[in-house]
Motif scaffolding. Sequence first.
Motif, short mmCIF file in Angstrom:
data_model
loop_
_atom_site.label_atom_id
_atom_site.label_comp_id
_atom_site.label_asym_id
_atom_site.label_seq_id
_atom_site.Cartn_x
_atom_site.Cartn_y
_atom_site.Cartn_z
N SER A 119 -14.36 60.61 31.91
CA SER A 119 -13.79 61.90 31.73
C SER A 119 -13.25 62.10 32.81
O SER A 119 -14.17 61.62 33.97
CB SER A 119 -14.76 62.91 31.31
N SER A 120 -12.31 63.02 33.34
CA SER A 120 -12.07 63.38 34.57
C SER A 120 -12.72 64.65 34.90
O SER A 120 -12.76 64.95 36.15
CB SER A 120 -10.41 63.83 34.52
N LYS A 122 -16.69 66.04 35.71
CA LYS A 122 -18.26 65.44 36.07
C LYS A 122 -19.02 65.08 34.64
O LYS A 122 -18.93 65.87 33.93
CB LYS A 122 -19.01 66.78 36.79
N CYS A 232 -12.40 73.78 30.45
CA CYS A 232 -12.32 72.70 31.58
C CYS A 232 -13.78 73.23 32.56
O CYS A 232 -14.41 72.04 33.06
CB CYS A 232 -11.32 72.85 32.60
#
Length: 368
Positions: A119-120, A122, A232
């Motif tokens: 994943s972009s 954390k 997000c």
Amino acid sequence: MANPSILILAGDGIGPEVMAEVKKIIGWYDAKRGITFDVSEDLVGGCAYDKHGTPLHDDTMAKAQDVDCVLLGAVGGPKYDSLDFSVKPERGLLRLRKEMDLYSNLRPAQCFDALADFSSLKKEVVAGLDIVIVRELTSGVYFGEPRGIFTEGNERVGINTQRYTESEIARVARSAFELARRRNNKVCSMEKANVMESGILWRQVVQEIHDKEYPDVELSHMYADAGAMQLCRWPKQFDVIVTDNLFGDLLSDAAAMLTGSLGMLPSASLGAPMANGRPKALYEPVHGSAPDIAGQGKANPIACILSFAMALRYSFDLGEEATRLEQAVEKVLADGVRTADLMGPEGGVPVSTSAMGDAIIAALDASL
Ligand code: NAD
């Protein structure tokens, strides 16, 4: 009693390759669990155009209306790019969705621990994530009239209309509440009631359906832009998100990418209940026909396999078997088995489409 029935439409490109692995799994359920499906197969997309001059033959459409569910691979490819809009491969898929009236599109965003690094976001934000976005699929701004490009005075004006009837909102809301009852009993409804009348009606109707029919489910409302931020920031706060066609298009793509590869993402499109009480349904991976890797044995079959797991759960009431299959996928990933799209920077040797299917079957065997 007749066996449950499935129509397989593998389609184009990697569609038939990933579907071959699903067929192995259907065979496993027959041989090892005594669960037998009546499986028929037909053409959709470019391959249907090649044979019939149309991306979905009327006979195929009739079969789709007649089975318990449709499993679709993917459609399209460069060979068909120059075709007239009316016979493009995607029109076959759109016809299925429209004529089966599949108004509720379920897009899970689930992050397997073994892939949390993809994943972009954390790792701690996404590890263990398991949410579903329910997107209204057959109405709203993509369909509302008037639409078009018109001339007003001395300039052009582009018009699309966001239009929702009460019953359209009510039926997708019910679909989300039903889903939440099978999960963690929480629905967040997203719209823009602060600036759109259709959003005000959306919020009112969702609240009314909740109060009358689903008071046991926890309901919250959020403006869709704030929802995008929250997805997000801390996506694990959600369980089921229900939203309209336009916002659902955006939010489900954003949520999907929280979890890494396109080769991992399943979906379900559900319609009204049939005579047997189960919804009309079409299950398909989110990805397309991936012409760049088609025919090379490189495609990841997991999105298609997880779509079949959704079919087990939502069309056949086989929730425990769906969980068994999802856990088999999880185990294989935890064991480090990876198709090329799942290779991290540390490298390694990727397995083929068929070897990934075999590894999942071995994990299913081990689950018995
Ligand atoms: P795509 O999803 O086919 O591919 C995008 C990228 O992801 C490619 O690099 C591809 O190799 C990779 N990829 C996709 N699925 C994968 C898998 N299972 N395993 C490994 N890698 C995978 O999208 P695209 O390239 O924009 O479109 C290709 C064709 O598919 C076009 O004709 C398009 O219209 C069509 N399409 C069909 C559907 C559908 O059938 N529902 C959806 C999207 C695109």
